[in-house]
Design an enzyme around this catalytic site. Structure first.
Site, mmCIF file in Angstrom:
data_model
loop_
_atom_site.group_PDB
_atom_site.id
_atom_site.type_symbol
_atom_site.label_atom_id
_atom_site.label_comp_id
_atom_site.label_asym_id
_atom_site.label_seq_id
_atom_site.Cartn_x
_atom_site.Cartn_y
_atom_site.Cartn_z
ATOM 1 N N ASN A 97 -2.581 -1.502 10.800
ATOM 2 C CA ASN A 97 -3.304 -2.070 11.947
ATOM 3 C C ASN A 97 -2.551 -3.117 12.737
ATOM 4 O OD1 ASN A 97 -5.816 -0.694 11.831
ATOM 5 N ND2 ASN A 97 -6.216 -1.796 9.937
ATOM 6 N N ARG A 126 -11.114 -3.382 -5.447
ATOM 7 C CA ARG A 126 -11.141 -4.152 -4.196
ATOM 8 C C ARG A 126 -12.495 -3.998 -3.515
ATOM 9 N NH1 ARG A 126 -7.396 -3.245 1.170
ATOM 10 N NH2 ARG A 126 -6.978 -5.426 1.627
ATOM 11 N N ASP A 172 2.635 -6.788 2.082
ATOM 12 C CA ASP A 172 1.625 -6.022 2.826
ATOM 13 C C ASP A 172 2.222 -4.781 3.496
ATOM 14 O OD1 ASP A 172 -1.000 -5.419 3.570
ATOM 15 O OD2 ASP A 172 -0.751 -6.325 5.545
ATOM 16 N N HIS A 185 0.834 -1.201 0.000
ATOM 17 C CA HIS A 185 0.000 0.000 0.000
ATOM 18 C C HIS A 185 0.873 1.256 0.000
ATOM 19 C CE1 HIS A 185 -3.270 -2.662 1.389
ATOM 20 N NE2 HIS A 185 -2.489 -3.045 2.381
ATOM 21 N N TYR A 202 -11.679 -9.051 0.250
ATOM 22 C CA TYR A 202 -11.074 -9.203 1.570
ATOM 23 C C TYR A 202 -12.186 -9.493 2.570
ATOM 24 C CZ TYR A 202 -7.779 -8.254 5.432
ATOM 25 O OH TYR A 202 -6.969 -8.358 6.538
HETATM 26 C C1 0GY Z 1 -4.212 -5.324 4.483
HETATM 27 C C2 0GY Z 1 -4.960 -5.577 5.699
HETATM 28 C C3 0GY Z 1 -5.639 -4.705 6.472
HETATM 29 C C4 0GY Z 1 -6.013 -3.383 6.093
HETATM 30 C C5 0GY Z 1 -6.406 -3.007 4.883
HETATM 31 O O1 0GY Z 1 -7.265 -1.536 3.365
HETATM 32 C C6 0GY Z 1 -6.960 -1.691 4.535
HETATM 33 O O2 0GY Z 1 -7.109 -0.849 5.401
HETATM 34 O O3 0GY Z 1 -6.333 -3.842 3.876
HETATM 35 C C7 0GY Z 1 -6.062 -5.170 7.801
HETATM 36 O O4 0GY Z 1 -6.224 -4.323 8.699
HETATM 37 O O5 0GY Z 1 -6.251 -6.396 7.984
HETATM 38 O O6 0GY Z 1 -4.416 -5.978 3.463
HETATM 39 O O7 0GY Z 1 -3.368 -4.473 4.480
#
Ligand code: 0GY
Length: 301
Positions: free
Chosen positions: A262, A124, A257, A33, A157
């Site tokens: 988090n 997504r 990742d 990200h 997800y």
């Molecule tokens: C990941 C997992 C998380 C967060 C997100 O988009 C997001 O905020 O994907 C998570 O907190 O499990 O894929 O990075």
């Protein structure tokens, strides 16, 4: 704009080790990200957490340090459906990054075309309740049919316990479907128990379903430290990821990742995460499929 990071949130690991495992030429980090920087790309009002900044240049520096050739940057929930940070990263990647965006029903054909030109290849859909509010399934299905015309795919997800309820919706999607983090199995449950068996069945029956064998640091209960006599960090996640790589070698992807949203207990050293790969992809052929062939086919052809 100044953003206060969510309390307890750990920053990404500043000095990752150099992996001992040498990645194959052309390897892709297929799940990472960018966050902000918040002063340039503000975080979304509806976000459930506020991250630390993690810029495109920091991501590209990590890519080079670890030995990856390319990135797939996935829109994180903290940016909502504002894909500007993602677009900026793609447009400054010299073709070395592709993206997965978040869009709403109101997205115009012109906006989709701009995302496509920048390198977006998927959208997504997030069903993890602590991260997002509910989006009606008819809206998501409508988006899926529109992006199919661009030859994009859908990334989903969700938590393992929610798969039964989401099954009909997922199997109605008209595109390739890529599951984040193996559908978040509870790795304290047996690998041959009903929950993981349902996920395996999902992949077996639906040839359009792929899985990212990612996030041992998120799923593990045994954690990052190898105990005396044990060889590996995140030992409890290995059987689940290895099973999917062995069974579905043409439909698996791997990513760091980074910057690991988090995480509150520990922050992984990304170099050690790369060193985890040969335990789940145990031959050079499986490694090449996981890291080069599969992501190249999905994102660069
Ligand atoms: C990941 C997992 C998380 C967060 C997100 O988009 C997001 O905020 O994907 C998570 O907190 O499990 O894929 O990075």
């Amino acid at each position: 704009m100044n953003f206060e990071k969510t309390p307890g949130w750990l920053d990404w690991y500043q000095q990752p080790s150099k992996p001992k495992f040498q990645l194959p030429n052309g390897a892709v980090d297929s799940h990472c990200h960018v966050f902000g920087p918040g002063a340039i790309f503000p975080f979304a009002a509806e976000r459930k957490y506020t991250p630390c900044d993690a810029s495109r240049d920091q991501l590209f520096a990590l890519r080079d340090h670890l030995g990856f050739d390319k990135n797939v940057i996935v829109q994180a929930t903290c940016h909502g459906a504002d894909n500007n940070a993602l677009l900026n990263a793609l447009e400054n990647s010299q073709g070395k990054a592709r993206g997965v965006a978040t869009v709403k029903r109101s997205v115009t054909d012109g906006e989709l075309e701009r995302l496509d030109q920048a390198g977006v290849r998927g959208v997504r859909f997030n069903f993890v309740k602590r991260l997002v509010d509910f989006t009606p399934k008819d809206e998501l299905l409508e988006i899926a049919h529109r992006i199919k015309a661009l030859n994009w795919h859908v990334v989903i997800y969700f938590e393992a316990v929610d798969l039964p309820e989401l099954w009909d919706f997922f199997t109605a999607l008209p595109t390739t479907v890529v599951v984040d983090h193996m559908g978040r199995p509870d790795v304290s449950k047996p690998i041959d128990g009903p929950e993981f068996a349902l996920f395996v069945d999902f992949m077996r029956r639906h040839q359009n379903v792929w899985s990212k064998v990612t996030c041992p640091e998120r799923l593990s209960i045994t954690g990052p430290k190898a105990l005396a006599g044990e060889q590996s960090a995140y030992k409890d996640v290995i059987p689940f990821a290895k099973y999917l790589v062995d069974e579905f070698s043409d439909r698996v992807l791997w990513g760091t990742d980074w910057p690991h949203p988090n995480l509150k207990d520990h922050m992984p050293d990304d170099g050690l995460l790369v060193d985890w790969i040969p335990q789940i992809a145990t031959t050079p052929e499986l490694q090449r499929k996981l890291l080069v062939d599969n992501p190249t086919r999905l994102y660069w052809s």
